[in-house]
Design an enzyme around this catalytic site. Sequence first.
Site, PDB file in Angstrom:
ATOM      1  N   CYS A 152     -21.895 -18.253 -13.259  1.00 30.23           N
ATOM      2  CA  CYS A 152     -23.036 -17.379 -12.569  1.00 30.23           C
ATOM      3  C   CYS A 152     -23.377 -17.918 -11.303  1.00 30.23           C
ATOM      4  CB  CYS A 152     -24.169 -17.667 -13.504  1.00 30.23           C
ATOM      5  SG  CYS A 152     -24.996 -18.932 -13.653  1.00 30.23           S
TER       6      CYS A 152
ATOM      7  N   TYR B  63       0.798  -1.024   0.106  1.00 26.08           N
ATOM      8  CA  TYR B  63      -0.065  -0.109  -0.084  1.00 26.08           C
ATOM      9  C   TYR B  63       0.970   1.348   0.030  1.00 26.08           C
ATOM     10  CZ  TYR B  63      -3.811   3.171   1.451  1.00 26.08           C
ATOM     11  OH  TYR B  63      -4.672   4.265   1.614  1.00 26.08           O
TER      12      TYR B  63
HETATM   13  N1  LIG Z   1     -13.051  -9.723  -2.322  1.00 25.25           N
HETATM   14  C1  LIG Z   1     -12.212 -10.778  -2.383  1.00 25.25           C
HETATM   15  O1  LIG Z   1     -12.871 -11.855  -2.335  1.00 25.25           O
HETATM   16  C2  LIG Z   1     -10.911 -10.728  -2.436  1.00 25.25           C
HETATM   17  C3  LIG Z   1     -10.231 -11.911  -2.585  1.00 25.25           C
HETATM   18  C4  LIG Z   1      -8.903 -12.171  -2.680  1.00 25.25           C
HETATM   19  C5  LIG Z   1      -8.120 -10.903  -2.478  1.00 25.25           C
HETATM   20  N2  LIG Z   1      -8.596  -9.497  -2.024  1.00 25.25           N
HETATM   21  C6  LIG Z   1      -8.098  -8.465  -1.538  1.00 25.25           C
HETATM   22  O2  LIG Z   1      -8.081  -7.237  -2.491  1.00 25.25           O
HETATM   23  C7  LIG Z   1      -7.045  -6.653  -2.637  1.00 25.25           C
HETATM   24  C8  LIG Z   1      -6.625  -6.327  -4.069  1.00 25.25           C
HETATM   25  O3  LIG Z   1      -6.306  -7.340  -4.579  1.00 25.25           O
HETATM   26  P1  LIG Z   1      -5.225  -6.954  -6.196  1.00 25.25           P
HETATM   27  O4  LIG Z   1      -5.308  -8.725  -6.915  1.00 25.25           O
HETATM   28  O5  LIG Z   1      -6.370  -6.084  -6.977  1.00 25.25           O
HETATM   29  O6  LIG Z   1      -4.193  -6.397  -5.932  1.00 25.25           O
HETATM   30  P2  LIG Z   1      -3.150  -5.709  -6.697  1.00 25.25           P
HETATM   31  O7  LIG Z   1      -1.683  -5.522  -6.209  1.00 25.25           O
HETATM   32  O8  LIG Z   1      -3.163  -6.323  -8.219  1.00 25.25           O
HETATM   33  O9  LIG Z   1      -3.643  -4.017  -6.921  1.00 25.25           O
HETATM   34  C9  LIG Z   1      -3.662  -3.290  -5.729  1.00 25.25           C
HETATM   35  C10 LIG Z   1      -3.958  -1.876  -6.416  1.00 25.25           C
HETATM   36  O10 LIG Z   1      -3.995  -0.747  -5.477  1.00 25.25           O
HETATM   37  C11 LIG Z   1      -3.056   0.394  -5.615  1.00 25.25           C
HETATM   38  N3  LIG Z   1      -2.707   0.973  -4.738  1.00 25.25           N
HETATM   39  C12 LIG Z   1      -1.808   0.636  -3.610  1.00 25.25           C
HETATM   40  N4  LIG Z   1      -1.738   1.601  -2.647  1.00 25.25           N
HETATM   41  C13 LIG Z   1      -2.772   2.768  -3.080  1.00 25.25           C
HETATM   42  C14 LIG Z   1      -3.044   4.087  -2.392  1.00 25.25           C
HETATM   43  N5  LIG Z   1      -2.407   4.375  -1.474  1.00 25.25           N
HETATM   44  N6  LIG Z   1      -4.088   4.674  -3.355  1.00 25.25           N
HETATM   45  C15 LIG Z   1      -4.652   4.159  -4.367  1.00 25.25           C
HETATM   46  N7  LIG Z   1      -4.106   3.152  -4.915  1.00 25.25           N
HETATM   47  C16 LIG Z   1      -3.398   2.418  -4.351  1.00 25.25           C
HETATM   48  C17 LIG Z   1      -1.958  -0.344  -6.526  1.00 25.25           C
HETATM   49  O11 LIG Z   1      -1.417   0.676  -7.494  1.00 25.25           O
HETATM   50  C18 LIG Z   1      -2.503  -1.247  -7.349  1.00 25.25           C
HETATM   51  O12 LIG Z   1      -3.246  -1.113  -8.601  1.00 25.25           O
HETATM   52  C19 LIG Z   1      -5.818  -7.509  -1.918  1.00 25.25           C
HETATM   53  O13 LIG Z   1      -5.700  -6.834  -0.813  1.00 25.25           O
HETATM   54  C20 LIG Z   1      -6.244  -8.779  -2.013  1.00 25.25           C
HETATM   55  O14 LIG Z   1      -6.115  -9.403  -0.689  1.00 25.25           O
HETATM   56  C21 LIG Z   1     -10.030  -9.745  -2.159  1.00 25.25           C
END
Ligand SMILES: NC(=O)c1ccc[n+]([C@@H]2O[C@H](COP(=O)([O-])OP(=O)(O)OC[C@H]3O[C@@H](n4cnc5c(N)ncnc54)[C@H](O)[C@@H]3O)[C@@H](O)[C@H]2O)c1
Lengths: 556, 556
Positions: free
Chosen positions: B410, B273
């Site tokens: 779906c 982050y």
């Molecule tokens: N909803 C779900 O079911 C689910 C499942 C698995 C993981 N996740 C979580 O969702 C998150 C995103 O996953 P991903 O694969 O897209 O990750 P990723 O690393 O591909 O993308 C993260 C994005 O956040 C941006 N970012 C980082 N810091 C930032 C800030 N301060 N302000 C704005 N943008 C910022 C980065 O530039 C990047 O584009 C992870 O934490 C992951 O663990 C969610």
Amino acid sequence: MSPDNRAPAGGVRAARGAARTAPGWPQEAALRMLQNNLDPEVAERPDDLVVYGGTGRAARDWPSYHALVRTLRTLRDDETMLVQSGRPVGVLRTHEWAPRVLLANSNLVGDWATWPEFRRLEQLGLTMYGQMTAGSWIYIGTQGILQGTYETFAAVAAKRFGGSLAGTLTLTAGCGGMGGAQPLAVTMNGGACLVVDVDQTRLDRRQRDRYLDEVAGSLDEALHRALAARRDRRALSVGVVGNAATVFPELLRRGVAIDIVTDQTSAHDPLSYVPEGVELADAAQYARTKPAEFTDRARASMAKHVEAMVGFLDAGAEVFDYGNSIRGEAKLGGYERAFEFPGFVPAYIRPLFCEGKGPFRWAALSGDPADIAATDRAILELFPENESLARWIRLAGERVAFQGLPARICWLGYGERDRAGVRFNEMVASGELSAPVVIGRDHLDCGSVASPYRETEAMADGSDAIADWPLLNAMVNTASGASWVSIHHGGGVGIGRSIHAGQVCVADGSALAGQKIERVLTNDPAMGVIRHVDAGYDDARAVAARTGVRIPMAEA
Amino acid sequence: MSPDNRAPAGGVRAARGAARTAPGWPQEAALRMLQNNLDPEVAERPDDLVVYGGTGRAARDWPSYHALVRTLRTLRDDETMLVQSGRPVGVLRTHEWAPRVLLANSNLVGDWATWPEFRRLEQLGLTMYGQMTAGSWIYIGTQGILQGTYETFAAVAAKRFGGSLAGTLTLTAGCGGMGGAQPLAVTMNGGACLVVDVDQTRLDRRQRDRYLDEVAGSLDEALHRALAARRDRRALSVGVVGNAATVFPELLRRGVAIDIVTDQTSAHDPLSYVPEGVELADAAQYARTKPAEFTDRARASMAKHVEAMVGFLDAGAEVFDYGNSIRGEAKLGGYERAFEFPGFVPAYIRPLFCEGKGPFRWAALSGDPADIAATDRAILELFPENESLARWIRLAGERVAFQGLPARICWLGYGERDRAGVRFNEMVASGELSAPVVIGRDHLDCGSVASPYRETEAMADGSDAIADWPLLNAMVNTASGASWVSIHHGGGVGIGRSIHAGQVCVADGSALAGQKIERVLTNDPAMGVIRHVDAGYDDARAVAARTGVRIPMAEA
Ligand SMILES: NC(=O)c1ccc[n+]([C@@H]2O[C@H](COP(=O)([O-])OP(=O)(O)OC[C@H]3O[C@@H](n4cnc5c(N)ncnc54)[C@H](O)[C@@H]3O)[C@@H](O)[C@H]2O)c1
Ligand SMILES: NC(=O)c1ccc[n+]([C@@H]2O[C@H](COP(=O)([O-])OP(=O)(O)OC[C@H]3O[C@@H](n4cnc5c(N)ncnc54)[C@H](O)[C@@H]3O)[C@@H](O)[C@H]2O)c1
């Protein structure tokens, strides 16, 4: 309190005989075995639904028990009841080859797999502790403990003394609930046994139950009798009152000709092990009021105790830890060489596991001891070449009092269990047995448990904690025709430390039951062979090669 | 290096069409799906056998892969292959209703269930990380992520905005691998979306892939366009470069009319982050060289970021955590009210789980996109009343590019999945489809997972960590006729944090397949209904009552 929230008046007892109230024998068998586990003759605290092993339960609470009974009585031959930690949660349509009951007990996600979290959830009514055979409805009383101990000493005899303990002297300590099986297991193997316990009443009780032959008035007298038996190759067990931390070093100093040394004092809990210099009468209160000081003293005594065991090892004796953690406690007590002798599983049981051997057991739903006598004869006929098995079956017939439904346990391996099971089913069909028989086992088996402090301690390839195996075992038994299948967590060694699976088949004499039994009792022990081939054991590889168990990675 | 230790020359690709090389379609289907998971079009790092999700693998190593292929090609219709963490360890005789493959991946005994211990055992070659659908051979590419995100926003729409997001503005951040699905999922639901990412290249890539409509040059411009779309009830997504910890508070201060707020920055890992005041170009090096300082600053920024989210909540917006742990990190960063808004599962998904709904998916073994188009039409015909489903199927047909074998996902519930499955099987039988179809699902489902940080967060009765359910689920599917069944540990949220199960059925047009599919696709979602009835959800109770799912404890 609604009546459904209570135990049945007069307690729980399984029906006997050849008439059933459930739609099929697998359902009837599950019902009777659930009830048999809770029979006051079998269960430790039936009012609390506790069967054995601390708080190992057969059902979560009385409403769950009643719902289990009700559901089993109406469950059809193509339906399956789901049991989540002792509570029936659903009934689904499956098919005739599917188990009638599927159980999962005490399972927690890893980060939450601790005793405090488990107890918190248990308090909320969300789970129960299933131990191994309590929550899977195949506990058969203390015969299991006796036979396991017998089998271990038979393995010691096979490894080191030409198959019999005649002419050997075993030194051990602890004559309590589990430990009390030791003197009888040694004499059943033909040996002499000297057992030390701080508590005279424990020794007296075992003598009354005929688990212990004699209690001597002094160490000299005990030694005299035990050594005479050794010399004459007589089976004899002698108890003597004393603290093992004092007596073991004394015997070592005297250079007594001892062949085998082990221990089953309650070393796993330092507040239960009586330190040297503490009177038995004062121990409990002292442990309660000054637990830290008591623990230090107990560990210091265990260090002396284990140091003497290592002394016997250096002098050439066969020495092993019998699953009570005394090595770990002695090490905490400052004795560095504590782990020089092995745990009993790697030392003696692992080679049996490589052959798919483990605690095969069965119970007669007729309630008639004659049915077990008939199966005993069948076992002797099927495996005439196995002397230790024959000795056990003969002695068990003489010495073991049944608790609840008549039952028998013996260790059989791959290629043996299926033969026994199929034979029993034929005997039901032909009327040689007066009612169906259930065939199961402990979860402590060759291919059904991951338990790094006991059954999977010191695996050759370091795979002690890999828990895929018990899960595959449960799925294979579900896929092979077992009547009920269970997956448990925390049995034996406690929450966070083990995952294990069980299966029970019902021999009702039908052709379908025969096919199912043949497959389950082939595949279930095959998992043990496969697990040990995968871990690199040559013994297991030889069994697989000889018997044709398929190992894909070896077929390149 | 022996050839068996290498990837096949030219990479792995599943066969297509109606001719098989394995003895039966279930075996052939398992073979093709294993290979499809490793197809370079599908897998992230096929050379390392990594499919997706960090190091989620389809097979332990290349020798294991080759042995899997070899074994599946000869596996008979009454045999079952056992797979232990990506390696075939045995073949056993079962029966025709039994699964052809049983898999257990990444499972460890509780006290050993940590990443370091897992990695140590993985290094020893004893296990692999199976994630959810990688090790169980039913991953179908990024369509799954898009659909899951679509479904979540559809649930938000259903809960709060009358079933559509038209006329609403969603604010989110993070346009990466998973997060990039957000703008498209919002517009597919008819809404306007403003997405903030520190990294221009991420926004540009999503625009190129048509997941994001526009990238604005400034916040003012982005807001202008997004608010206009909101006003006109137009579906539009706009990206803008910025740090969420700066932009979110700014938008709150301006009082912008935002309806929905969430986030998918990589908050789960504070070293990913980007903190306020840190240039994107410097972030990676800074995190590497001063991890503790970087972590503190990232958490401080997340505290500001989440404080603004709570501000929107106070102002009446719908706010949720989308599974990236940002609440926990913000709390560590010193913001006390971080947990005032819920996780997405308790907020939106739980009600769907109560109906047995979850990520139903299928793939065409023909390789022919026309087969998926035909199944799409069949779904629309079967469930004409479900508008959100119809919208998804239509938009997916237009927007989703297939990866590997054509596939569709779906969400369907209890009473729906079996109808769809049986219909697909009829279509194979009648020739409407040109080859068999596999039907499976993610492990993230209503009755197949215990995962206290995600799928079972905040269960009504506190049973978040009870892991009996996924184990019962696996046994039930094994007992109902599934073609392959798997039990995994650690998918999604990591080692120690989840246990989950999967199943796949093969529709080969046979009558037997039809019967199996009908039972599996009834019982599998029934587990979701049962699990939620047991936890006390009225919605689930209503579904059970309406559909006749049997609940023994309610039958007193
Ligand atoms: N909803 C779900 O079911 C689910 C499942 C698995 C993981 N996740 C979580 O969702 C998150 C995103 O996953 P991903 O694969 O897209 O990750 P990723 O690393 O591909 O993308 C993260 C994005 O956040 C941006 N970012 C980082 N810091 C930032 C800030 N301060 N302000 C704005 N943008 C910022 C980065 O530039 C990047 O584009 C992870 O934490 C992951 O663990 C969610
Ligand atoms: N081998 C196995 O498979 C296995 C399985 C489960 C448990 N165990 C372990 O075996 C041990 C014994 O179990 P149990 O059920 O018999 O326990 P128990 O508490 O019933 O008996 C322990 C006995 O040790 C005696 N004792 C205590 N301190 C002593 C001392 N300093 N010297 C001599 N005697 C002493 C006590 O008087 C008592 O009779 C436990 O630690 C248990 O955890 C082994």
